[in-house]
Write an enzyme that holds these catalytic residues in place. Sequence first.
Site, PDB file in Angstrom:
ATOM      1  N   LYS A 191       0.875  -1.176   0.000  1.00 14.67           N
ATOM      2  CA  LYS A 191       0.000   0.000   0.000  1.00 14.67           C
ATOM      3  C   LYS A 191       0.909   1.220   0.000  1.00 14.67           C
ATOM      4  O   LYS A 191       1.395   1.673   1.043  1.00 14.67           O
ATOM      5  CB  LYS A 191      -0.887  -0.018   1.252  1.00 14.67           C
ATOM      6  CG  LYS A 191      -2.218   0.718   1.095  1.00 14.67           C
ATOM      7  CD  LYS A 191      -2.092   2.195   0.825  1.00 14.67           C
ATOM      8  CE  LYS A 191      -1.887   3.021   2.069  1.00 14.67           C
ATOM      9  NZ  LYS A 191      -1.666   4.462   1.730  1.00 14.67           N
ATOM     10  N   GLU A 267       8.657   1.063  11.401  1.00 11.20           N
ATOM     11  CA  GLU A 267       9.780   2.001  11.248  1.00 11.20           C
ATOM     12  C   GLU A 267       9.138   3.381  11.247  1.00 11.20           C
ATOM     13  O   GLU A 267       8.419   3.728  10.312  1.00 11.20           O
ATOM     14  CB  GLU A 267      10.500   1.799   9.912  1.00 11.20           C
ATOM     15  CG  GLU A 267      11.068   0.413   9.686  1.00 11.20           C
ATOM     16  CD  GLU A 267      12.350   0.145  10.433  1.00 11.20           C
ATOM     17  OE1 GLU A 267      12.832   1.047  11.148  1.00 11.20           O
ATOM     18  OE2 GLU A 267      12.856  -0.976  10.317  1.00 11.20           O
ATOM     19  N   CYS A 302      13.757  10.165   7.603  1.00 17.83           N
ATOM     20  CA  CYS A 302      13.471   9.759   8.982  1.00 17.83           C
ATOM     21  C   CYS A 302      14.701   9.929   9.862  1.00 17.83           C
ATOM     22  O   CYS A 302      14.582  10.205  11.044  1.00 17.83           O
ATOM     23  CB  CYS A 302      12.966   8.332   9.007  1.00 17.83           C
ATOM     24  SG  CYS A 302      14.020   7.202   8.100  1.00 17.83           S
ATOM     25  N   GLU A 401       9.132  16.073  15.120  1.00 20.05           N
ATOM     26  CA  GLU A 401       9.730  15.767  13.826  1.00 20.05           C
ATOM     27  C   GLU A 401       9.131  16.705  12.786  1.00 20.05           C
ATOM     28  O   GLU A 401       7.930  16.715  12.567  1.00 20.05           O
ATOM     29  CB  GLU A 401       9.435  14.316  13.446  1.00 20.05           C
ATOM     30  CG  GLU A 401      10.090  13.943  12.139  1.00 20.05           C
ATOM     31  CD  GLU A 401       9.792  12.515  11.732  1.00 20.05           C
ATOM     32  OE1 GLU A 401       8.619  12.120  11.760  1.00 20.05           O
ATOM     33  OE2 GLU A 401      10.736  11.807  11.376  1.00 20.05           O
TER      34      GLU A 401
HETATM   35  P1  NAD Z   1       2.218   8.601   7.532  1.00 23.76           P
HETATM   36  O1  NAD Z   1       2.305   7.848   8.789  1.00 23.76           O
HETATM   37  O2  NAD Z   1       1.295   9.737   7.434  1.00 23.76           O
HETATM   38  O3  NAD Z   1       1.810   7.630   6.352  1.00 23.76           O
HETATM   39  C1  NAD Z   1       2.520   6.432   6.097  1.00 23.76           C
HETATM   40  C2  NAD Z   1       1.593   5.458   5.410  1.00 23.76           C
HETATM   41  O4  NAD Z   1       0.547   5.104   6.299  1.00 23.76           O
HETATM   42  C3  NAD Z   1       0.933   5.999   4.147  1.00 23.76           C
HETATM   43  O5  NAD Z   1       0.905   4.986   3.166  1.00 23.76           O
HETATM   44  C4  NAD Z   1      -0.468   6.313   4.639  1.00 23.76           C
HETATM   45  O6  NAD Z   1      -1.441   6.251   3.616  1.00 23.76           O
HETATM   46  C5  NAD Z   1      -0.690   5.208   5.647  1.00 23.76           C
HETATM   47  N1  NAD Z   1      -1.739   5.484   6.623  1.00 23.76           N
HETATM   48  C6  NAD Z   1      -2.137   6.681   7.119  1.00 23.76           C
HETATM   49  N2  NAD Z   1      -3.156   6.513   7.988  1.00 23.76           N
HETATM   50  C7  NAD Z   1      -3.414   5.188   8.058  1.00 23.76           C
HETATM   51  C8  NAD Z   1      -4.358   4.394   8.779  1.00 23.76           C
HETATM   52  N3  NAD Z   1      -5.244   4.935   9.621  1.00 23.76           N
HETATM   53  N4  NAD Z   1      -4.327   3.054   8.602  1.00 23.76           N
HETATM   54  C9  NAD Z   1      -3.443   2.480   7.776  1.00 23.76           C
HETATM   55  N5  NAD Z   1      -2.544   3.186   7.060  1.00 23.76           N
HETATM   56  C10 NAD Z   1      -2.520   4.524   7.203  1.00 23.76           C
HETATM   57  O7  NAD Z   1       3.716   9.016   7.208  1.00 23.76           O
HETATM   58  P2  NAD Z   1       4.227   9.815   5.933  1.00 23.76           P
HETATM   59  O8  NAD Z   1       3.835  11.238   6.119  1.00 23.76           O
HETATM   60  O9  NAD Z   1       3.867   9.122   4.687  1.00 23.76           O
HETATM   61  O10 NAD Z   1       5.797   9.657   6.073  1.00 23.76           O
HETATM   62  C11 NAD Z   1       6.536  10.442   6.915  1.00 23.76           C
HETATM   63  C12 NAD Z   1       6.899   9.684   8.176  1.00 23.76           C
HETATM   64  O11 NAD Z   1       7.571   8.484   7.852  1.00 23.76           O
HETATM   65  C13 NAD Z   1       7.847  10.442   9.048  1.00 23.76           C
HETATM   66  O12 NAD Z   1       7.392  10.386  10.378  1.00 23.76           O
HETATM   67  C14 NAD Z   1       9.150   9.674   8.927  1.00 23.76           C
HETATM   68  O13 NAD Z   1      10.009   9.772  10.001  1.00 23.76           O
HETATM   69  C15 NAD Z   1       8.692   8.301   8.694  1.00 23.76           C
HETATM   70  N6  NAD Z   1       9.720   7.498   8.033  1.00 23.76           N
HETATM   71  C16 NAD Z   1      10.383   6.563   8.769  1.00 23.76           C
HETATM   72  C17 NAD Z   1      11.372   5.789   8.190  1.00 23.76           C
HETATM   73  C18 NAD Z   1      12.081   4.743   8.984  1.00 23.76           C
HETATM   74  O14 NAD Z   1      12.652   3.849   8.403  1.00 23.76           O
HETATM   75  N7  NAD Z   1      12.060   4.796  10.301  1.00 23.76           N
HETATM   76  C19 NAD Z   1      11.684   5.950   6.843  1.00 23.76           C
HETATM   77  C20 NAD Z   1      11.000   6.913   6.112  1.00 23.76           C
HETATM   78  C21 NAD Z   1      10.007   7.675   6.728  1.00 23.76           C
END
Ligand code: NAD
Length: 497
Positions: A191, A267, A302, A401
């Site tokens: 997804k 993650e 991240c 963040e």
């Molecule tokens: P997000 O949590 O908003 O979204 C991530 C994913 O989750 C998307 O595909 C989104 O559609 C999905 N999602 C959102 N709400 C959901 C729900 N209720 N149920 C199921 N899925 C849902 O994060 P983002 O804005 O896409 O990415 C940024 C974040 O990702 C930052 O916090 C960053 O630190 C983190 N990140 C972490 C790593 C790591 O390896 N630790 C790597 C890259 C990014």
Amino acid sequence: MTSLTRADWEQRAKTLKIETRAFVHGEYCSAESGETFECLSPVDGRLLGHVASCDLADAERAVRDARATFNSGVWSRMAPAKRKQIMIRFGDLIAEHAEELALLETLDMGKPISDSLNIDMAAAANSIRWNGEAIDKVYDEVAATEHDQLGLVTREPIGVVAAIVPWNFPLLMSCWKLGPALATGNSIILKPSEKSPLTGIRVAQLAIEAGIPAGVFNVLPGFGHTVGKALALHMDVDTLVFTGSTKIAKQLMVYAGESNMKRVWLEAGGKSPNIVFADAPDLQAAAASAAGAIAFNQGEVCTAGSRLLVERSIKDKFVPMVVEAIKGWKAGNPLDPETNVGALVDTQQMNNVLRYIEAGHKDGATLVAGGKRVMEETGGTYVEPTIFDGVNNAMTIAQEEIFGPVLSVIAFDDAEEAIAIANDTIYGLAAAVWTSNLSKAHQTAKALRAGSVWVNQYDGGDMTAPFGGFKQSGNGRDKSLHAFDKYTELKSTWIKL
Ligand code: NAD
Ligand code: MN
């Protein structure tokens, strides 16, 4: 590497064929509802296409199919040596299509084309190949038990995996999940983020071309609260792997508890400290690295080095060096191969970042670089790399963040204070320490509560070592052989001799 110019990339962008549908059982298909959502480019606001907006019905269908495919054994019981060959072919196909995929990624989420090509696509292909290459070299165990017992400790694929991924390294984060999930024989439903669905959709076809059987790798684009939630609550998904924000990560644990107790591997976010001691071996290198640690990928990383902790005795000398170094990181058109800072992923994200810059001013930090939206006339979403000096770790910009190019500089007096400030965060993804004192380097590295620690560098690492977080940065690890733990169940089989 490529010799393509900005004009070449722009020409290709005009004629690029963009697939926008879901992918289930080896075929592209619309969402069952027929719904779509708009995919806008942050480069200049242009409409890239209408992407299938999947929901519960699509999740039901894809999970049913992934389960049937898994049970058929067509992939799950294939000899590892054969899966290896197919995965290497899949990795090679990603590499062969790197220019097309890089262009899709850049148009979709705004990162510089040179990074898309030389970093994201290169590492994505490598992740698939590395996991494929590894899978016929891992062995199970025989337990050290009684003479008349044979205790077999084996790993089995877990079944149906749902992977929910973010938009900052869309295909690369997908491949960190796909690599080990596929290598160990699972069926997977990807997804992608609604902000960056295009490369995940495209590579599904390459997986089929490589010989991965239909139904093993499926892609459901759509929103988190629709199809993401449906997958997370599904009673027949065995494992949920996620990269994204800490807020959603926590919600996914709730969904698992409310449904079938599926395994949840997360993650999540970070607020990583980059600690520069006065005895750093090379302050120039440390300054250049500190600038890159916040400006690379527009700070949408991240592990971004978003808190720069500087020993007070060198602060007046060091901060201007960082301010100078960040001038080398300049927002520009992402299709220009010279650009090293692209567009933020969308208007919403840009506004979040601008709000944090306001918060920095309001809390009394001192702006020493950047601070504004730029290139507004392009219709894109660009923010200058920004540095606040005089930050206190309790300020909002030091605690939350930002996920944008905003650096907080915090002074400290000794190692003890540096470690206390560094660990004073809900996160624990990464940290760096700069010193030429070997003991101090090791002592500090040990004391830092983070999944990755870098010494005299920022952001080292490759496929050979695990990557993931302490505390609210997550659980479990991507990359390395340790990642296989997330995609397999351990079985003990006792044979009475
Ligand atoms: P997000 O949590 O908003 O979204 C991530 C994913 O989750 C998307 O595909 C989104 O559609 C999905 N999602 C959102 N709400 C959901 C729900 N209720 N149920 C199921 N899925 C849902 O994060 P983002 O804005 O896409 O990415 C940024 C974040 O990702 C930052 O916090 C960053 O630190 C983190 N990140 C972490 C790593 C790591 O390896 N630790 C790597 C890259 C990014
Ligand atoms: Mn997009």
